[in-house]
Design an enzyme around this catalytic site. Sequence first.
Site, PDB file in Angstrom:
ATOM      1  N   SER A 140      -0.799   5.631  -1.282  1.00  0.00           N
ATOM      2  CA  SER A 140       0.555   5.453  -1.841  1.00  0.00           C
ATOM      3  C   SER A 140       0.424   5.144  -3.319  1.00  0.00           C
ATOM      4  CB  SER A 140       1.254   4.279  -1.147  1.00  0.00           C
ATOM      5  OG  SER A 140       0.730   3.049  -1.618  1.00  0.00           O
ATOM      6  N   ASP A 141       1.528   5.169  -4.030  1.00  0.00           N
ATOM      7  CA  ASP A 141       1.515   4.625  -5.379  1.00  0.00           C
ATOM      8  C   ASP A 141       1.712   3.103  -5.249  1.00  0.00           C
ATOM      9  OD1 ASP A 141       1.320   4.311  -8.072  1.00  0.00           O
ATOM     10  OD2 ASP A 141       2.776   5.857  -8.602  1.00  0.00           O
ATOM     11  N   TYR A 142       1.641   2.434  -6.354  1.00  0.00           N
ATOM     12  CA  TYR A 142       1.676   0.968  -6.417  1.00  0.00           C
ATOM     13  C   TYR A 142       2.925   0.415  -5.708  1.00  0.00           C
ATOM     14  CZ  TYR A 142       0.238  -3.328  -8.935  1.00  0.00           C
ATOM     15  OH  TYR A 142      -0.235  -4.566  -9.288  1.00  0.00           O
ATOM     16  N   THR A 143       2.719  -0.181  -4.565  1.00  0.00           N
ATOM     17  CA  THR A 143       3.796  -0.742  -3.710  1.00  0.00           C
ATOM     18  C   THR A 143       4.887   0.267  -3.326  1.00  0.00           C
ATOM     19  OG1 THR A 143       5.047  -1.637  -5.625  1.00  0.00           O
ATOM     20  CG2 THR A 143       3.532  -3.151  -4.542  1.00  0.00           C
ATOM     21  N   SER A 144       4.534   1.555  -3.327  1.00  0.00           N
ATOM     22  CA  SER A 144       5.601   2.526  -3.023  1.00  0.00           C
ATOM     23  C   SER A 144       5.992   2.518  -1.542  1.00  0.00           C
ATOM     24  CB  SER A 144       5.248   3.934  -3.506  1.00  0.00           C
ATOM     25  OG  SER A 144       4.211   4.505  -2.762  1.00  0.00           O
TER      26      SER A 144
END
Length: 771
Positions: free
Chosen positions: A290-294
């Site tokens: 995932s992207d950062y906390t996505s």
Amino acid sequence: MKKALGLLVGLSCLASVSVAQQKKMQHTSGEMDAFVNDLMSKMTLEEKIGQLNLVTPGGGILTGAVVSQSVEKKIMNGSVGGMFGIIGPEKIRKAQELAVNKSRLKIPMIFGSDVIHGHKTTFPIPLGLAASWNIELIEKSAQIAAKEATADGLNWVFSPMVDVARDPRWGRIAEGSGEDPYLGSLIAKAMVKGYQGDNTYSSATNLMACVKHFALYGAAEAGRDYNSVDMSRQKMYEFYLPPYKAAVEAGVGSVMSSFNEVEGVPATGNQWLLTDLLRKQWGFNGMVVSDYTSVNEMMEHGMGNLQEVSALAIKAGLDMDMVGEGYLSTLQKSLQEGKVSETDINLACRRILEAKYKLGLFSDPYKFINEKRAATEILTTQSLSFSREAATRSFVLLKNEKQVLPLKKTGTIALIGPLADSKRNMLGTWAVSGNWKTSVSVKEGLMNAVGTHAKVLYAKGANISDDSAFARRVNTFGVEIDIDKRSSKELLDEALSIAQQSDVIIVAVGEAADMSGEAASRTDINIPESQKELLKALVQTGKPVVMVLFNGRPLTLSWENEHLNAILDVWAPGHQAGNAIADVLFGDYNPSGKITVTFPKNVGQVPMYYNHKNTGRPYDDRNRFTSKYLDMPDNAPMYPFGYGLSYTTFQYGDVTIDQDTIKPGETITAKVTITNTGNYDGVETVQLYIQDVIASVAPPVKTLKGFKQISLKKGESKVVEFVISEEDLRFYNANLEHVSEAGDFNLFIGPNSRDAKRLGFTLIKQSQLNP
Ligand code: BGC
């Protein structure tokens, strides 16, 4: 190494074989399967979920609100699969030791980082590198970055960023290759190759790449970062997806999902995107992060609570959860409640273990941790000189009235501007590991170049911006916009006084490093007012004014184009900024870059891109009811895609083709003679565009299909050839089939997307021959 292997007690099948055999094993998927099966049979559910967890202790640049907590404890518990934001062999060794000495199954971690345009040796920002149109150079930049990053303990980079972007308000346009899917695809492939080598990871100087941000992130509405995206599948397939697909075809090991939604469902939880398209259609078999906390952010998108969004993500095909720990905290519960299956968790875990296996971490968890390499293979003379070369090749000469450039290394030069003596702003956005203090400022570069032959007088002249609220927002990572204690008038007076004493004025202006990049959208893409005032005052002196422009995006430059004598766009050039700028200003390198994004005249024109469709009412000044703006004289951009000047001039002869019909299986050869008619040796990028005249899906006005970069000595001519086949004429039809359709085509060859010479030809299909 021995010690490391001894530690892998649980991994008996590897511990008992020789290094040579282990290497061979890395390439045999049967053996990998057996190894991973065996390992997974020993893992508890918690340990499997632990592998899906990617943490950051917060050492790098933080791009979200959250930082992982109790990291050491989690590693020892087997609750961490990988880390990012820690760099350097000592730190990484310590973290890896925790995993392989203290966790039950001793599974090594992977270590990632945002290596975007170089690791410690920083190259131009990607938009600048793309402007070189030099694919080999770009591949080499990734190769050097991989060598340095692996020497620093890393084995995974969050790059290449291949998001096609048509909106310069979006700050992350700086991180990609611009607006064209064809060029973007070539660059995506080259970067994957540069990072991953032959994809076997047999060398400790290659690492796993991660193509991002899948998908369509570059089309954020209104250019506002993290915003919604919505588009037809046809548009996706034709314009936005090709670079990601090219990276997959090149064997990229991992993919990062994007923050935005795709067809109404956030990419991070989008099964069509992450499974149907990526894995089933494209055959991707690596891991998706995932992207950062996505994952967590899907709650804000309105997709449910943390447990629900985490289940959504894993079921969609998202393997690793970056920072948010939604997987770690909810998947077990979801399994008990039947909201996810054991297969979902097993699949994700397997893909992460496979990535580690392919990287050779089970053979040697310390493979990439080598203090000796860190001491000798980073910031070497060769990589710094490459950085200088890459920078010179990325610069784009946008204007050069009366050949004011190149300058002579004599007389008195006024060097003015808030970016003239700034080391802080030379590396650009996303230079996570680059130390700006060691970069070369414009002032230093000019001084190095002229020595005692010319006098360089310096004045700051203006602040990058006088707006303290704006400066505060930009300065998140340090003081890039430094508002002077002196008043604007004092700054200006000082600048004017040195300008009066000089033969020529070089003015270094534009954007601070983090005025573009993530979370750096702008509604106004002018050079900030404070600097514009400076430019206006300098023009008033009547001295020749050469603007050296720093920018991570196209800026609106109508006034500048009209009033300044020369404009050299240097993007954010990286470590060797000042030296490279001097190389070009004094003609030691004749500029050859060409822009890979359209520069609009006015922000109201965006999105603006060369491969647009014709409307049913194409622009016509005589007819009010055609597609245009009342307050703009025409629809032309300031500088078109592919545009860039040289100190010399290139004359394009007539384009010829060997036949004006083509059938599938045949080719047409187009030829053009290019002559260097100016006074300098130079490099030219000759571009080929094709237009389908009539098609079942309304065709773009032209599409880049090839380019050739040639060097021509003063007075020299060369014939450039392009071979066109039926495959070059394909597009995605309404059923998303990649097809060509019989009929008329135009080909255009020229120095940019606007000034190209046209010739027609016809594609004939079998059905037409034998009706
Ligand atoms: C960015 C990614 C980056 C990640 C890790 C995110 O905010 O969107 O491009 O790789 O942070 O730093």
